[in-house]
Design a protein around this motif. Structure first.
Motif, PDB file in Angstrom:
ATOM      1  N   ARG A  76       0.822  -1.211   0.000  1.00 11.80           N
ATOM      2  CA  ARG A  76       0.000   0.000   0.000  1.00 11.80           C
ATOM      3  C   ARG A  76       0.858   1.263   0.000  1.00 11.80           C
ATOM      4  O   ARG A  76       0.347   2.357   0.230  1.00 11.80           O
ATOM      5  N   GLY A  77       2.146   1.096  -0.217  1.00  8.86           N
ATOM      6  CA  GLY A  77       3.032   2.252  -0.228  1.00  8.86           C
ATOM      7  C   GLY A  77       3.295   2.817   1.148  1.00  8.86           C
ATOM      8  O   GLY A  77       3.706   3.982   1.274  1.00  8.86           O
ATOM      9  N   ASN A  78       3.084   2.031   2.185  1.00  2.00           N
ATOM     10  CA  ASN A  78       3.430   2.452   3.532  1.00  2.00           C
ATOM     11  C   ASN A  78       4.846   1.989   3.871  1.00  2.00           C
ATOM     12  O   ASN A  78       5.495   1.292   3.083  1.00  2.00           O
ATOM     13  N   ALA A  79       5.321   2.356   5.050  1.00  2.30           N
ATOM     14  CA  ALA A  79       6.684   2.018   5.463  1.00  2.30           C
ATOM     15  C   ALA A  79       6.641   1.161   6.720  1.00  2.30           C
ATOM     16  O   ALA A  79       5.809   1.378   7.612  1.00  2.30           O
ATOM     17  N   GLU A  80       7.533   0.182   6.785  1.00  2.00           N
ATOM     18  CA  GLU A  80       7.673  -0.636   7.978  1.00  2.00           C
ATOM     19  C   GLU A  80       9.105  -0.586   8.481  1.00  2.00           C
ATOM     20  O   GLU A  80      10.057  -0.601   7.700  1.00  2.00           O
ATOM     21  N   LEU A  81       9.240  -0.508   9.797  1.00  2.00           N
ATOM     22  CA  LEU A  81      10.526  -0.624  10.468  1.00  2.00           C
ATOM     23  C   LEU A  81      10.523  -1.933  11.244  1.00  2.00           C
ATOM     24  O   LEU A  81       9.556  -2.250  11.944  1.00  2.00           O
ATOM     25  N   ARG A  82      11.609  -2.714  11.106  1.00  2.00           N
ATOM     26  CA  ARG A  82      11.704  -4.007  11.766  1.00  2.00           C
ATOM     27  C   ARG A  82      12.921  -4.011  12.696  1.00  2.00           C
ATOM     28  O   ARG A  82      13.772  -3.139  12.646  1.00  2.00           O
ATOM     29  N   GLY A  83      12.975  -5.045  13.523  1.00  2.00           N
ATOM     30  CA  GLY A  83      14.102  -5.199  14.435  1.00  2.00           C
ATOM     31  C   GLY A  83      14.133  -4.161  15.531  1.00  2.00           C
ATOM     32  O   GLY A  83      15.203  -3.859  16.085  1.00  2.00           O
ATOM     33  N   LEU A  84      12.978  -3.606  15.860  1.00  2.00           N
ATOM     34  CA  LEU A  84      12.919  -2.577  16.898  1.00  2.00           C
ATOM     35  C   LEU A  84      13.073  -3.204  18.277  1.00  2.00           C
ATOM     36  O   LEU A  84      12.585  -4.309  18.543  1.00  2.00           O
ATOM     37  N   GLY A  85      13.728  -2.475  19.169  1.00  2.00           N
ATOM     38  CA  GLY A  85      13.954  -2.970  20.513  1.00  2.00           C
ATOM     39  C   GLY A  85      12.701  -2.970  21.357  1.00  2.00           C
ATOM     40  O   GLY A  85      11.709  -2.281  21.060  1.00  2.00           O
ATOM     41  N   GLU A  86      12.736  -3.720  22.458  1.00  2.00           N
ATOM     42  CA  GLU A  86      11.577  -3.912  23.325  1.00  2.00           C
ATOM     43  C   GLU A  86      11.034  -2.596  23.868  1.00  2.00           C
ATOM     44  O   GLU A  86       9.831  -2.386  23.930  1.00  2.00           O
ATOM     45  N   GLY A  87      11.902  -1.662  24.239  1.00  2.00           N
ATOM     46  CA  GLY A  87      11.419  -0.460  24.903  1.00  2.00           C
ATOM     47  C   GLY A  87      11.575   0.803  24.099  1.00  2.00           C
ATOM     48  O   GLY A  87      11.695   1.889  24.676  1.00  2.00           O
ATOM     49  N   CYS A  88      11.534   0.692  22.764  1.00  2.00           N
ATOM     50  CA  CYS A  88      11.829   1.868  21.937  1.00  2.00           C
ATOM     51  C   CYS A  88      10.584   2.638  21.522  1.00  2.00           C
ATOM     52  O   CYS A  88      10.689   3.634  20.803  1.00  2.00           O
ATOM     53  N   GLY A  89       9.401   2.194  21.957  1.00  2.00           N
ATOM     54  CA  GLY A  89       8.168   2.786  21.457  1.00  2.00           C
ATOM     55  C   GLY A  89       8.074   4.287  21.655  1.00  2.00           C
ATOM     56  O   GLY A  89       7.699   5.023  20.739  1.00  2.00           O
ATOM     57  N   ALA A  90       8.402   4.756  22.857  1.00  2.00           N
ATOM     58  CA  ALA A  90       8.289   6.188  23.138  1.00  2.00           C
ATOM     59  C   ALA A  90       9.275   6.993  22.297  1.00  2.00           C
ATOM     60  O   ALA A  90       8.936   8.066  21.780  1.00  2.00           O
ATOM     61  N   ASP A  91      10.494   6.488  22.146  1.00  2.00           N
ATOM     62  CA  ASP A  91      11.484   7.186  21.331  1.00  2.00           C
ATOM     63  C   ASP A  91      11.054   7.248  19.871  1.00  2.00           C
ATOM     64  O   ASP A  91      11.211   8.272  19.206  1.00  2.00           O
ATOM     65  N   LEU A  92      10.510   6.141  19.374  1.00  2.00           N
ATOM     66  CA  LEU A  92      10.051   6.114  17.989  1.00  2.00           C
ATOM     67  C   LEU A  92       8.903   7.094  17.789  1.00  2.00           C
ATOM     68  O   LEU A  92       8.883   7.857  16.818  1.00  2.00           O
ATOM     69  N   ALA A  93       7.947   7.091  18.698  1.00  2.00           N
ATOM     70  CA  ALA A  93       6.804   7.999  18.572  1.00  2.00           C
ATOM     71  C   ALA A  93       7.264   9.451  18.576  1.00  2.00           C
ATOM     72  O   ALA A  93       6.774  10.274  17.786  1.00  2.00           O
ATOM     73  N   ALA A  94       8.195   9.785  19.458  1.00  2.00           N
ATOM     74  CA  ALA A  94       8.682  11.163  19.526  1.00  2.00           C
ATOM     75  C   ALA A  94       9.400  11.554  18.242  1.00  2.00           C
ATOM     76  O   ALA A  94       9.226  12.667  17.728  1.00  2.00           O
ATOM     77  N   LEU A  95      10.197  10.649  17.701  1.00  2.00           N
ATOM     78  CA  LEU A  95      10.929  10.957  16.476  1.00  2.00           C
ATOM     79  C   LEU A  95       9.974  11.168  15.298  1.00  2.00           C
ATOM     80  O   LEU A  95      10.115  12.118  14.531  1.00  2.00           O
ATOM     81  N   LEU A  96       8.983  10.268  15.180  1.00  2.00           N
ATOM     82  CA  LEU A  96       8.032  10.371  14.075  1.00  2.00           C
ATOM     83  C   LEU A  96       7.157  11.616  14.209  1.00  2.00           C
ATOM     84  O   LEU A  96       6.851  12.291  13.223  1.00  2.00           O
ATOM     85  N   ALA A  97       6.740  11.920  15.438  1.00  2.00           N
ATOM     86  CA  ALA A  97       5.924  13.124  15.656  1.00  2.00           C
ATOM     87  C   ALA A  97       6.719  14.373  15.301  1.00  2.00           C
ATOM     88  O   ALA A  97       6.192  15.310  14.682  1.00  2.00           O
ATOM     89  N   GLY A  98       7.990  14.396  15.669  1.00  2.00           N
ATOM     90  CA  GLY A  98       8.820  15.544  15.341  1.00  2.00           C
ATOM     91  C   GLY A  98       9.022  15.726  13.851  1.00  2.00           C
ATOM     92  O   GLY A  98       9.267  16.835  13.378  1.00  2.00           O
TER      93      GLY A  98
END
Length: 444
Positions: A76-98
């Motif tokens: 569908r032309g979306n993007a996936e990130l794999r191999g993410l660490g167990e506790g990286c959710g907050a960091d990922l959300a902040a980076l994407l929001a920024g």
């Protein structure tokens, strides 16, 4: 903290029965990470596949700093990130929001919008539906009830060339000549009626001008993008009404039981949209653009097996005004010129239509997916060239398979496959796939 939600297999209906779903779908998102054998997976919705050059750079950084350094492009032309660490959710959300990639945390999984990637670039379409996609995204995020849509509900915006019209949209807008718009809703279709020119800029989003978000009318009374976008949103909400009445938890219109067809016409009329029911015409159809120049100011390249390294993504963004991920697991680099092709090919991207990897895709396979029976990505890299798309699947779910006509290569063990249902040892895959890709007819 962001929860990692395991997928729940849906119950299988008996023949002739409507599917019953007793819970919401567990489709992964950017804020709902999915556990896999190679770590957590995040799926980031990119309406019309669009990334600015800055966003592409930040996405590459996220892949390197939080994941396995790669970005997968979905069907569908979306993007996936794999191999993410167990506790990286907050960091990922902040980076994407920024980066401006999470405009609405409540709606991030429902921003499923596919649009003709070449719209506005090569003169082949009737309207720049990429602009429609931006307006529809803003309308979805502004409608609280739209957050109830499934993460699988799909909007398709075709500029009239027919490249994405057949991708199984739940709500499809197809641009026609002289400003006409066809709204396709499963077995029903409507021709959107003309409105006055002064409505053309009603869908202007914050920071945009009317010229950025509206289709310029060829003549007085031609429908503007505002009409099409409003109709698409109304249709999606009409589906939610029907799904609520049906009570079977349907994720998409085709899962509704008999007697619960959405009142499309009534919903459009109540919203003040004049839409004429018309016989459903055949879908326009055209093949994806070949790798190489796309018009005079864009390039189309393919990601090998649908995965980009962070370095490849940065190379694509270098000198580009924006990137558009495509449903064919490629990227349109808007603003890039043909003299960039040798450098992109040196980065391992598919820049020519004569390369064997054109039209070859594969699921994650082993070792990333516990359900996979084989390392299908390694085997897919050896697939020979041919006119038909081919997809390698590690199990019967066939994740990420193409739409329409394609060659089905299904792993049944470490060294055994089915090629369009024919048992094939791994050592004979190239010959079997060559034969299958050359056959004149396939159906799926």
């Amino acid at each position: 903290m962001l929860a990692a939600m395991p997928p729940t297999p849906p119950p299988t209906p008996e023949p002739g029965e409507a599917r019953i779903r007793d819970r919401g779908d567990a489709c992964p998102g950017a804020l709902r990470l999915h556990p896999a054998d190679d770590g957590r997976l995040a799926r980031l919705r990119l309406p019309a596949g669009r990334l600015t050059a800055r966003q592409a750079g930040l996405l590459a950084h996220a892949a390197e700093s939080l994941g396995d350094g790669r970005i997968s492009i979905t069907s569908r032309g979306n993007a996936e990130l794999r191999g993410l660490g167990e506790g990286c959710g907050a960091d990922l959300a902040a980076l994407l929001a920024g980066a401006g990639l999470l405009p609405s945390p409540t709606h991030e999984r429902v921003r499923n919008i596919v649009a003709s990637p070449g719209a506005g670039l090569d003169g082949l379409g009737h309207a720049d539906v990429q602009l429609w996609a931006r307006a529809l995204d803003a309308a979805l995020c502004a409608e609280p009830r739209a957050a109830s849509l499934s993460g699988r509900f799909l909007f398709v915006l075709d500029d009239g060339r027919g490249d994405v019209a057949g991708l199984g949209g739940d709500v499809s807008l197809i641009a026609g000549p002289e400003g006409s718009v066809l709204l396709r809703l499963g077995p029903e279709a409507f021709r959107l009626a003309a409105e006055d020119d002064d409505t053309a800029g009603d869908d202007t989003a914050d920071g945009d001008t009317a010229a950025d978000t509206a289709v310029v009318s060829a003549s007085a009374g031609v429908p503007a993008s505002a009409v099409a976008v409003r109709a698409a949103l109304v249709a999606a909400l009409a589906f939610l009404d029907a799904a609520e009445a049906a009570g079977n938890g349907a994720w998409r219109p085709r899962e509704l039981p008999d007697g619960h067809v959405p009142d499309w016409a009534g919903a459009l009329a109540r919203a003040g949209i004049t839409a004429e029911p018309v016989p459903v015409p055949p879908l326009p159809a055209s093949p994806p653009p070949a790798p190489g120049p796309l018009g005079e100011r864009a390039l189309h390249v393919l990601a090998p097996l649908g995965r980009l390294t962070a370095a490849q993504l940065r190379a694509l963004a270098d000198g580009a005004d924006e990137l558009r991920f495509t449903p064919w697991r490629g990227v349109v680099a808007v603003g890039a010129r043909a003299d960039r092709l040798p450098d992109l090919e040196a980065h391992g991207l598919v820049t020519r239509p004569d390369l064997p990897s054109v039209g070859v895709s594969a699921c994650t396979g082993r070792p990333g997916c516990a359900k996979s029976l084989a390392d299908v990505r390694t085997d897919a890299l050896a697939a020979p060239a041919g006119p038909l798309p081919v997809h390698f699947s590690g199990c019967e779910r066939r994740c990420g398979h193409p739409h329409g006509t394609w060659v089905d290569v299904l792993a049944t063990g470490d060294d055994t496959y089915l090629v369009d249902g024919v048992p094939t040892p791994r050592t004979s895959l190239p010959e079997a796939v060559t034969t299958a890709r050359s056959l004149p007819t396939h159906t799926r």
